[in-house]
Design a protein around this motif. Structure first.
Motif, PDB file in Angstrom:
ATOM      1  N   GLY A  35      19.461   6.835 -32.171  1.00 43.62           N
ATOM      2  CA  GLY A  35      20.392   5.893 -32.796  1.00 43.62           C
ATOM      3  C   GLY A  35      19.704   4.882 -33.698  1.00 43.62           C
ATOM      4  O   GLY A  35      18.536   4.553 -33.509  1.00 43.62           O
ATOM      5  N   HIS A  36      20.463   4.434 -34.726  1.00 41.45           N
ATOM      6  CA  HIS A  36      19.999   3.400 -35.672  1.00 41.45           C
ATOM      7  C   HIS A  36      18.773   3.881 -36.455  1.00 41.45           C
ATOM      8  O   HIS A  36      18.601   5.080 -36.626  1.00 41.45           O
ATOM      9  N   GLY A  37      17.906   2.974 -36.899  1.00 42.76           N
ATOM     10  CA  GLY A  37      16.734   3.365 -37.679  1.00 42.76           C
ATOM     11  C   GLY A  37      16.690   2.655 -39.024  1.00 42.76           C
ATOM     12  O   GLY A  37      17.736   2.277 -39.562  1.00 42.76           O
ATOM     13  N   TYR A  54      12.748  -3.166 -31.259  1.00 41.69           N
ATOM     14  CA  TYR A  54      14.203  -3.124 -31.251  1.00 41.69           C
ATOM     15  C   TYR A  54      14.706  -1.850 -30.574  1.00 41.69           C
ATOM     16  O   TYR A  54      13.923  -0.951 -30.235  1.00 41.69           O
ATOM     17  N   GLU A  55      16.032  -1.783 -30.495  1.00 45.64           N
ATOM     18  CA  GLU A  55      16.654  -0.597 -29.914  1.00 45.64           C
ATOM     19  C   GLU A  55      16.191   0.678 -30.616  1.00 45.64           C
ATOM     20  O   GLU A  55      15.937   1.693 -29.964  1.00 45.64           O
ATOM     21  N   LYS A  56      16.091   0.645 -31.957  1.00 45.91           N
ATOM     22  CA  LYS A  56      15.730   1.866 -32.691  1.00 45.91           C
ATOM     23  C   LYS A  56      14.388   2.430 -32.206  1.00 45.91           C
ATOM     24  O   LYS A  56      14.189   3.642 -32.214  1.00 45.91           O
ATOM     25  N   VAL A 120      21.100   9.040 -28.799  1.00 48.76           N
ATOM     26  CA  VAL A 120      20.377   8.236 -27.806  1.00 48.76           C
ATOM     27  C   VAL A 120      20.393   6.754 -28.212  1.00 48.76           C
ATOM     28  O   VAL A 120      19.964   6.403 -29.324  1.00 48.76           O
ATOM     29  N   HIS A 121      20.931   5.908 -27.352  1.00 50.91           N
ATOM     30  CA  HIS A 121      21.024   4.471 -27.630  1.00 50.91           C
ATOM     31  C   HIS A 121      20.584   3.649 -26.434  1.00 50.91           C
ATOM     32  O   HIS A 121      20.431   4.159 -25.325  1.00 50.91           O
ATOM     33  N   HIS A 122      20.418   2.339 -26.676  1.00 50.89           N
ATOM     34  CA  HIS A 122      20.230   1.357 -25.616  1.00 50.89           C
ATOM     35  C   HIS A 122      21.219   0.242 -25.840  1.00 50.89           C
ATOM     36  O   HIS A 122      21.530  -0.105 -26.972  1.00 50.89           O
ATOM     37  N   ASN A 123      21.697  -0.343 -24.777  1.00 48.42           N
ATOM     38  CA  ASN A 123      22.836  -1.239 -24.856  1.00 48.42           C
ATOM     39  C   ASN A 123      22.414  -2.709 -24.806  1.00 48.42           C
ATOM     40  O   ASN A 123      21.252  -3.039 -24.567  1.00 48.42           O
ATOM     41  N   ALA A 649      27.352  -3.121 -29.004  1.00 46.90           N
ATOM     42  CA  ALA A 649      27.183  -4.529 -29.347  1.00 46.90           C
ATOM     43  C   ALA A 649      26.910  -4.723 -30.834  1.00 46.90           C
ATOM     44  O   ALA A 649      27.009  -5.825 -31.352  1.00 46.90           O
ATOM     45  N   ASP A 650      26.587  -3.630 -31.534  1.00 51.81           N
ATOM     46  CA  ASP A 650      26.057  -3.759 -32.887  1.00 51.81           C
ATOM     47  C   ASP A 650      26.959  -4.505 -33.853  1.00 51.81           C
ATOM     48  O   ASP A 650      26.541  -5.384 -34.565  1.00 51.81           O
ATOM     49  N   GLY A 651      28.232  -4.104 -33.879  1.00 49.07           N
ATOM     50  CA  GLY A 651      29.094  -4.628 -34.943  1.00 49.07           C
ATOM     51  C   GLY A 651      29.866  -5.873 -34.566  1.00 49.07           C
ATOM     52  O   GLY A 651      30.696  -6.336 -35.332  1.00 49.07           O
TER      53      GLY A 651
END
Ligand SMILES: [Zn+2]
Length: 753
Positions: A35-37, A54-56, A120-123, A649-651
């Motif tokens: 996820g993200h990047g 970070y999460e990425k 794949v993400h982290h919250n 939580a991102d947006g």
């Protein structure tokens, strides 16, 4: 038309190859999506802003380990990204769209059945103690017309559920702490994947203990190894297919599968991971069914059996109902509606009408196929050109201080614009010369304008006259007025975006029992044709309605048993947006502040209250900007947390201040770039009616609404107003309503130097 047919045929192939089988071409495959990047870091968690982790970064580390674990188990693995890059620089929601094009493009032709997608993400959440592993998948219960799933995901939704169960169970059984468990909802990546799909939230980076663990190799490895085991469990099943190749049951035991197969004639058993067939000889798969692509949607009621194989069948059924639309569920294009206006008109090279559409994107898609075409929005005052492939944005308004301010298609629109900016000039690109210079400072000097009547009803009429001094033009597509009760604000709180959407309709107020004479007169002067009544019969009685009808206008009523239900009905009338405002429904200042921004950004306002569940419109807002207006006493932290848990939580962002005035300026300052205007709107913050009818002025002039107190101005408000006045070179202030303290007006006027 040909393209559409080809598309349907491809779908037939993809679905008809048989569900749950492993074809020879289909080696079990996993598409992994860290996820993200790049520009989008995901959550910073507890310490990311300090450490730069970070999460990425965590997403990538877990994904790489997962890839190697899956390969050990014999899976083919593709990754949507292998380095720290984004898929689009435009916005994080555009990033998701491009990401899913890449992911779906990795499916080997015809191998949808034996490919899965895992993001794949982290919250993160506002509580530093909350934590645990979670799995998300798209469930058909959450299909909505505003956020349509892909047809194939509709088809694969049960398999997505099975993938979620298998992988989640494997991880939790290994001793990893569980968060919310398996969550069925509608996230952009899971609902648009063309194969069974899950999104993993490995842990909460907002929890300091968990964040420390997330960064460690042993934990990443443990999660990766167990997710891989779960994927193996998902594939390691014996599928009983019927004679058409359609999966009817899954077994972990081969004997059980064979026994069941004996009871269904023509069925056979196939091992999903290896593709080995037992039982009856596998027949050639036949197309099992027409893909049901055309959906009927209703603004409020979820209809049963609402999918059809052809556009015409869907329209025939939709015609039996009020307020319906037929949507192509894959593209999201509205094909027919009996309540939405077809306001986007495609014109050819000589400005002749070619076709009309409900949505801008659909009109632009059609226009893009012509060598010379434009799209105009008929609901705007000047039929603004919104897109063209041959007309150039030929008119540039520029000034010494601000440089190039705007590029426009229309000369008159550009001239109007330049007139409002002191020391600006209008440059014609084709003629290669300046065609208008605004140096006449005396003529365009600052003018405050008082828009007021002797009461709230008459102030609303005065605003309507400001907007439409000569009534509605005969060519105006929507001669609509929004009518609300003057007695209370509950129902009309979120009416601003509704009025803006219906051709910038004026908002008029009425007494509950009877239509006041001045309102009747104004409706006649406007030459209104349609009235949208907001609120039930207690707010606007049936005699008001009959009066409107007797005047030759059509009416419709939007009401629910609570203000929150009314709000849902209002929002169901609005097209999908790339963001949404969330405010408290039990007080007016934050919602009215939100309205002046919402009409400029074309966002809906969702009203919430502590104790009510998260509204559906928020559950499906993944990838959109969600902006909460107001402090935690208005929109409680628990609700913010719940929304974040639904959509990530991102947006989600909160804009608030200590008082209603500071909350207002927090919102206006944050969205300052959206107010391309040298006008200001000011109204009292101590009562609602004047501010309520002001949002149409915001929509007309792209101008913010500042709520002001009766007494001394708070310093934040003064700062924001001063800054806004300087940056936007304000030359006109509209004071809406008679309730504004004259000394406040003097202060604001003095800022305009
Ligand atoms: Zn994320």
């Amino acid at each position: 038309m040909k393209k559409k047919l080809l598309f349907v045929l491809l779908l037939l192939l993809a679905i008809g190859m048989g569900t749950g089988t492993a074809s020879a071409a289909g080696k079990p495959t996993v598409i992994l999506d860290p996820g993200h990047g790049g520009a989008y870091g995901g959550t910073a968690g507890y310490s990311g802003n300090r450490t730069g982790y970070y999460e990425k970064h965590a997403n990538m580390e877990v994904s790489k380990r997962l890839k190697s674990e899956l390969e050990k188990r014999g899976f083919v693995v593709h990754m949507t990204r292998t380095s720290d890059v984004q898929f689009s620089r435009i916005s994080s929601s555009a990033d998701l769209v491009e990401r899913m094009k890449v992911a779906n493009g990795m499916i080997a032709s015809g191998n949808n059945d034996n490919t899965v997608f895992m993001s794949v993400h982290h919250n993160a959440t506002s509580s530093p103690t909350y934590g645990g592993y979670e799995t998300y998948y798209f469930d058909n219960r959450y299909a909505s017309s505003s956020y349509p799933p892909s047809v194939l995901q509709r088809h694969y939704s049960p398999e997505s559920g099975r993938l979620a169960t298998n992988t989640h169970r494997a991880v939790i059984n290994s001793g990893v702490k569980e968060g919310r468990g398996i969550v069925a909802n509608s996230l952009y990546v899971t609902r648009t994947s063309n194969v069974p799909a899950v999104l993993l939230e490995v842990g909460y980076m907002s929890n300091p203990t968990e964040e420390a663990m997330i960064k460690q190799a042993w934990f990443q490895q443990k999660v990766a190894a167990n997710v891989a085991k779960g994927v193996d469990d998902f594939f390691n099943v014996y599928v009983v297919n019927d004679k058409n190749g359609k999966a009817i049951k899954h077994y972990t035991s081969k004997t059980d599968a064979l026994n069941y197969s004996k009871t269904v004639s023509g069925s056979y058993v196939i091992h999903k991971k290896t593709g080995k067939v037992d039982g009856a000889t596998k027949p050639d798969p036949e197309p099992v069914e027409r893909p049901l692509v055309y959906g009927i949607y209703h603004p409020s009621v979820k209809m049963k059996d609402n999918l059809f194989g052809t556009e015409q069948e869907a329209i025939n059924e939709a015609k039996k109902w009020k307020n319906t639309r037929v949507v192509h569920t894959t593209t999201g294009i509205v094909l027919w509606s009996n309540y939405l206006p077809k306001k986007y008109v495609v014109l050819d090279g000589s400005d002749k009408e070619v076709e009309r559409f409900y949505q801008e994107e659909a009109a632009i898609a059609r226009a893009g196929k012509l060598s010379q075409a434009s799209v105009i929005d008929e609901s705007t005052l000047e039929d603004d050109t919104v897109w063209s492939n041959f007309k150039r944005k030929n008119f540039i308004v520029r000034s010494k201080d601000k440089g190039e301010m705007v590029h426009l298609y229309n000369r008159e629109e550009a001239r109007d614009y330049a007139r409002n900016w002191p020391n600006s000039e209008l440059y014609d690109v084709w003629a290669k010369k300046v065609i208008f210079t605004n140096t006449d400072k005396t003529k365009y000097s600052y003018t405050p304008q008082n828009i007021e009547g002797s009461d709230r009803l008459k102030t609303a009429v005065a605003v309507s006259k400001l907007l439409y001094p000569n009534g509605f033009a005969s060519t105006k597509a929507q001669k609509t007025v929004v009518l609300a009760t003057s007695a209370q604000y509950a129902d009309a709180l979120s009416a601003g975006p509704l009025a803006a959407h219906y051709g910038n309709a004026p908002i008029l107020l009425s007494r509950a029992g009877a239509l006041p004479a001045e309102v009747e007169q104004e409706l006649k002067r406007l030459k209104a044709k349609h009235v949208i009544m907001v609120g039930g019969t207690a707010a606007l009685s049936t005699s008001v309605e009959s009066k409107l009808k007797s005047m030759g206008m059509s009416t419709e009523r939007l009401s629910g048993s609570t203000r929150y239900e009314t709000n849902e009905k209002i929002n169901a009338k609005l097209p999908s947006a790339d963001g949404v405002f969330v405010t408290a429904g039990d007080n007016y200042p934050d919602a009215l502040t939100a309205a002046s921004v919402a009409v400029v950004k074309n966002w809906p306002i969702v009203l919430v209250r502590e104790g009510l569940p998260v509204p559906n419109s928020l559950k499906t807002a993944f990838g959109d900007e969600v902006v909460i207006i107001g402090g935690t006493s208005a929109v409680p932290a628990s609700l913010e947390t719940a929304v974040k848990r639904e959509i990530g939580a991102d947006g989600v962002r909160r804009l608030s201040g200590k008082t209603r005035y500071e909350t207002g300026t927090a919102a206006i300052d944050f969205f300052a770039d959206d107010f391309m205007s040298n006008r200001l709107i000011v109204s009292t913050g101590t009562n609602y009616p004047d501010a309520l009818v002001s949002s149409a002025v915001s929509a007309r002039y792209n101008a913010p609404l500042f709520l002001v107190p009766d007494d001394a101005m708070p310093s934040d408000l003064t700062t924001s107003l001063t800054q806004h006045s300087t940056e936007k070179l304000i030359n006109r202030t509209y004071y809406i309503g008679g309730a504004i303290n004259p000394s406040v007006k003097t202060t604001i006027n003095a800022m305009q130097k």
